[in-house]
Scaffold this motif. Structure first.
Motif, PDB file in Angstrom:
ATOM      1  N   SER A 459      44.285  43.975  32.286  1.00 50.09           N
ATOM      2  CA  SER A 459      42.888  44.319  32.023  1.00 50.09           C
ATOM      3  C   SER A 459      42.144  43.122  31.429  1.00 50.09           C
ATOM      4  O   SER A 459      40.944  42.948  31.663  1.00 50.09           O
ATOM      5  CB  SER A 459      42.783  45.577  31.159  1.00 50.09           C
ATOM      6  N   GLU A 462      41.138  41.136  34.337  1.00 46.55           N
ATOM      7  CA  GLU A 462      40.042  41.776  35.043  1.00 46.55           C
ATOM      8  C   GLU A 462      38.723  41.519  34.310  1.00 46.55           C
ATOM      9  O   GLU A 462      37.720  41.166  34.910  1.00 46.55           O
ATOM     10  CB  GLU A 462      40.315  43.282  35.154  1.00 46.55           C
ATOM     11  N   LYS A 463      38.782  41.654  32.989  1.00 44.76           N
ATOM     12  CA  LYS A 463      37.588  41.428  32.177  1.00 44.76           C
ATOM     13  C   LYS A 463      37.058  40.011  32.380  1.00 44.76           C
ATOM     14  O   LYS A 463      35.859  39.781  32.434  1.00 44.76           O
ATOM     15  CB  LYS A 463      37.949  41.636  30.704  1.00 44.76           C
ATOM     16  N   ALA A 464      37.993  39.070  32.483  1.00 46.36           N
ATOM     17  CA  ALA A 464      37.592  37.672  32.604  1.00 46.36           C
ATOM     18  C   ALA A 464      37.238  37.328  34.049  1.00 46.36           C
ATOM     19  O   ALA A 464      36.836  36.202  34.341  1.00 46.36           O
ATOM     20  CB  ALA A 464      38.735  36.777  32.135  1.00 46.36           C
ATOM     21  N   ASP A 465      37.423  38.288  34.927  1.00 45.86           N
ATOM     22  CA  ASP A 465      37.223  38.046  36.348  1.00 45.86           C
ATOM     23  C   ASP A 465      38.036  36.813  36.768  1.00 45.86           C
ATOM     24  O   ASP A 465      37.533  35.901  37.423  1.00 45.86           O
ATOM     25  CB  ASP A 465      35.726  37.849  36.632  1.00 45.86           C
ATOM     26  N   TYR A 466      39.277  36.799  36.354  1.00 46.05           N
ATOM     27  CA  TYR A 466      40.135  35.618  36.517  1.00 46.05           C
ATOM     28  C   TYR A 466      40.466  35.324  37.975  1.00 46.05           C
ATOM     29  O   TYR A 466      40.901  36.204  38.712  1.00 46.05           O
ATOM     30  CB  TYR A 466      41.439  35.824  35.735  1.00 46.05           C
ATOM     31  N   LYS A 467      40.236  34.096  38.382  1.00 45.14           N
ATOM     32  CA  LYS A 467      40.721  33.646  39.685  1.00 45.14           C
ATOM     33  C   LYS A 467      41.549  32.411  39.417  1.00 45.14           C
ATOM     34  O   LYS A 467      41.086  31.491  38.753  1.00 45.14           O
ATOM     35  CB  LYS A 467      39.559  33.275  40.599  1.00 45.14           C
ATOM     36  N   ASP A 530      34.856  31.131  25.342  1.00 44.74           N
ATOM     37  CA  ASP A 530      34.604  30.094  26.329  1.00 44.74           C
ATOM     38  C   ASP A 530      34.744  28.706  25.717  1.00 44.74           C
ATOM     39  O   ASP A 530      33.916  28.280  24.925  1.00 44.74           O
ATOM     40  CB  ASP A 530      33.180  30.316  26.900  1.00 44.74           C
ATOM     41  N   GLU A 535      40.715  28.488  30.666  1.00 37.64           N
ATOM     42  CA  GLU A 535      41.488  28.619  31.916  1.00 37.64           C
ATOM     43  C   GLU A 535      42.987  28.563  31.634  1.00 37.64           C
ATOM     44  O   GLU A 535      43.767  29.289  32.253  1.00 37.64           O
ATOM     45  CB  GLU A 535      41.136  27.483  32.876  1.00 37.64           C
ATOM     46  N   HIS A 542      48.127  35.394  32.874  1.00 33.66           N
ATOM     47  CA  HIS A 542      48.513  35.722  34.251  1.00 33.66           C
ATOM     48  C   HIS A 542      50.027  35.579  34.445  1.00 33.66           C
ATOM     49  O   HIS A 542      50.683  36.440  35.024  1.00 33.66           O
ATOM     50  CB  HIS A 542      47.754  34.813  35.220  1.00 33.66           C
TER      51      HIS A 542
END
Ligand code: ARG
Length: 563
Positions: A459, A462-467, A530, A535, A542
């Motif tokens: 989650s 998901e919150k961080a919209d991680y790619k 931020d 990252e 991840h």
């Protein structure tokens, strides 16, 4: 490379002429506390070679060693303490997980070798006991672990669907049973009949003769006997399958004991030919005194074959069918002697491959300190335990996350996961006492705790919209992330250890440790803030999610993304 290998290489480059790389590796130690670094080298062993005080040697080495992989190298008396470069290792480890994902830690060592795993193997017409649960989940997990290092597991459910007990069951059914009753509740009715048989036979021993006669008829293919047997077997299997579905376990073969009925003659012929069979009061045995074992009883005086006779046929069949690299039997500790005898007889027969057969034993589940026995009808019903766990999971979810989608599904994954994990988290040889409260606990070192931590990491992502970004800078230098990084770095070694020892608990312990360490990191770090390391921190989250999920998969648990 793990840290020890990196350190060993760095030292070896300096002491090449005096020590081998392996020697250096073997000397390396794990410091007791983090302020002594990540790896330590005691210089004593070089004192003879260099004719200097160890302290001096340590100091000299520190000068000469190439420091590129280390934050620092400290000399403390005769010891060299190596502090790994956190930035460098984290970069390397996180990039590797990014690249390999759930395949991180895979290996090809098994070289596609086939490994039949004899697991679960409950007895027809009896409930699957907690003991069979152990065999099922341990064997299933060992299958996944071996597959990860390149073997091809073949899961065989060696059903106990043959033997004198079927004679007893037929007698009991004909005397006290009815079709409707069996159809309504197959296992409990068949169990009731079996228990009744033993009770009555205590006073009427002639019942045992009747039972023997019926089993004889079964072995000879008598129509009535066979059709009753088939029916009992089908009904039982349907019940077992409910549990296997819940556990998410499937088998490659259901060849049980009955499958070997027509394959035992070859075995007895071979034994005869090799003059291994001896007569003993009308029965036929193989003498194993040379192995310090009791004789193996191959054929009873009435000609009936035995459990071990069928296992001999099964072992040979597996060798011929699979040309196995090794062959495993995940069966309770109390059958150790049986498997020793089995291997010894095969060895006597000249089958050298029997050396590759391994009994993978596990400890007993007791209740109130006492052994559970089916005979007396004293059993814990697995299905009830699983359902109870699912209900508890459902209650928890309704309380904590009432809006969760697919609640039912998640409750199943969590409840069943609790039961499986509870079984796998301790060394398999440990005995444990069964208490429902303990099995369905969700806090502490439990499956749900690992699942929950995985969902938490998911989650966050998901919150961080991680790619993920393969070119990102993923260097982390702080102490808290370092603890997590080290556990990720250890993963390939952890897998190997679990595989070598046939020990799922190694994976379960890694999962717990990783979850705990990650939760500590999470509590101490503003992950989403931020800055130039965002990252890198997300890459760490991840990697943790990937590994927790993989740990759970290897144990046979699901990893829901939300719970
Ligand atoms: N059915 C047996 C039992 O419940 C276990 C069978 C184990 N496997 C084997 N190949 N002997 O005790």
């Amino acid at each position: 490379m793990n840290n020890k290998e990196i350190v060993a290489q760095a030292i070896f480059d300096v002491v090449k002429d005096d020590l081998s790389l392996e020697q250096v590796q073997q000397l390396l130690e794990n410091p007791k506390s983090a302020d002594h670094g990540d790896v330590a080298f005691p210089a004593f062993s070089l004192a003879k070679v260099y004719r200097k005080a160890p302290q001096q040697i340590a100091a000299d080495l520190a000068e000469k060693i190439n420091g590129q992989n280390f934050e620092k190298i400290e000399v403390v008396g005769p010891y060299l303490n190596f502090f790994m470069s956190k930035g460098m290792i984290s970069e390397q480890v996180l990039k590797e997980v990014m690249k390999q994902k759930s395949h991180f830690g895979d290996s090809t060592i098994g070289n596609h070798g086939k490994v039949p795993i004899d697991l679960s193997s409950p007895n027809i017409a009896k409930p699957i006991s907690m003991g069979h649960l152990r065999s099922t989940v341990i064997g299933n997990s060992i299958g996944f672990i071996l597959e990860k290092i390149g073997y091809e597991p073949i899961r065989i459910n060696h059903l106990g669907d043959w033997g004198t007990q079927f004679g007893k069951l037929i007698v009991a059914y004909k005397k006290w049973g009815s079709e409707e009753a069996v159809k309504a509740q197959p296992i409990s009715e068949l169990l009731r009949l079996y228990v009744e048989f033993h009770e009555v036979a205590e006073n009427e021993p002639e019942l045992n003769d009747e039972a023997r006669a019926w089993f004889k008829r079964l072995e000879e293919g008598d129509k009535e006997a066979i059709s009753l047997w088939e029916w009992f077997r089908d009904e039982s299997l349907q019940e077992f399958n409910k549990i296997y579905d819940m556990l998410g376990v499937s088998f490659d073969s259901l060849n049980g004991e009955a499958f070997y009925n027509d394959k035992m003659e070859e075995i007895t012929d071979m034994l005869e030919e090799k003059h291994l069979l001896k007569e003993n009061q009308g029965a036929e045995i193989v003498d194993l005194s040379a192995y310090d074992l009791n004789p193996a009883l191959i054929r009873k005086s009435d000609g009936a074959t035995l459990y071990i006779t069928r296992d001999l046929a099964a072992a040979l069949y597996r060798k011929r069918t699979y040309e196995f690299a090794k062959s495993l039997y995940v069966v309770g500790n109390e059958q150790s002697n049986h498997f020793k005898q089995l291997k010894a007889v095969l060895k006597e027969m000249g089958f050298d491959w029997s050396a590759e057969m391994h009994h993978v034993p596990f400890g007993l589940i007791t209740q109130g300190g006492k052994k559970l026995s089916t005979r007396k009808g004293k059993i814990v019903l697995l299905e009830e335990v699983l359902n109870e766990a699912i209900e508890l999971a459902k209650a928890q979810i309704s309380e904590k996350n009432p809006d969760l989608e697919n609640k039912e599904e998640v409750a199943k994954q969590v409840g069943v996961g609790a039961v499986i994990f509870h079984d796998l988290k301790n060394d398999r040889l440990n005995n444990f006492d069964f208490t429902l409260d303990e099995v369905v606990r969700f806090e502490g070192e439990t499956g749900p705790y690992v699942q929950y931590t995985h969902a938490r990491a998911m989650s966050l992502l998901e919150k961080a919209d991680y790619k993920e970004n393969p070119t990102a800078n993923v260097c982390l230098n702080d102490e808290t992330s370092w603890e997590v990084i080290k556990l990720i770095q250890k993963y390939p070694d952890t897998i190997m250890l679990a595989a070598e020892k046939y020990e799922p608990s190694v994976i379960a312990k890694h999962a717990i440790k990783l979850a705990q360490t990650f939760n500590k990191y999470y509590a101490q770090t503003k992950i989403l803030v931020d800055d130039e390391q965002t990252e890198a921190r997300l890459a760490l989250v991840h990697a943790v999610a990937i590994l927790l999920k993989e740990d759970l998969r290897l144990l046979g648990l699901q990893a829901p993304n939300k719970m």
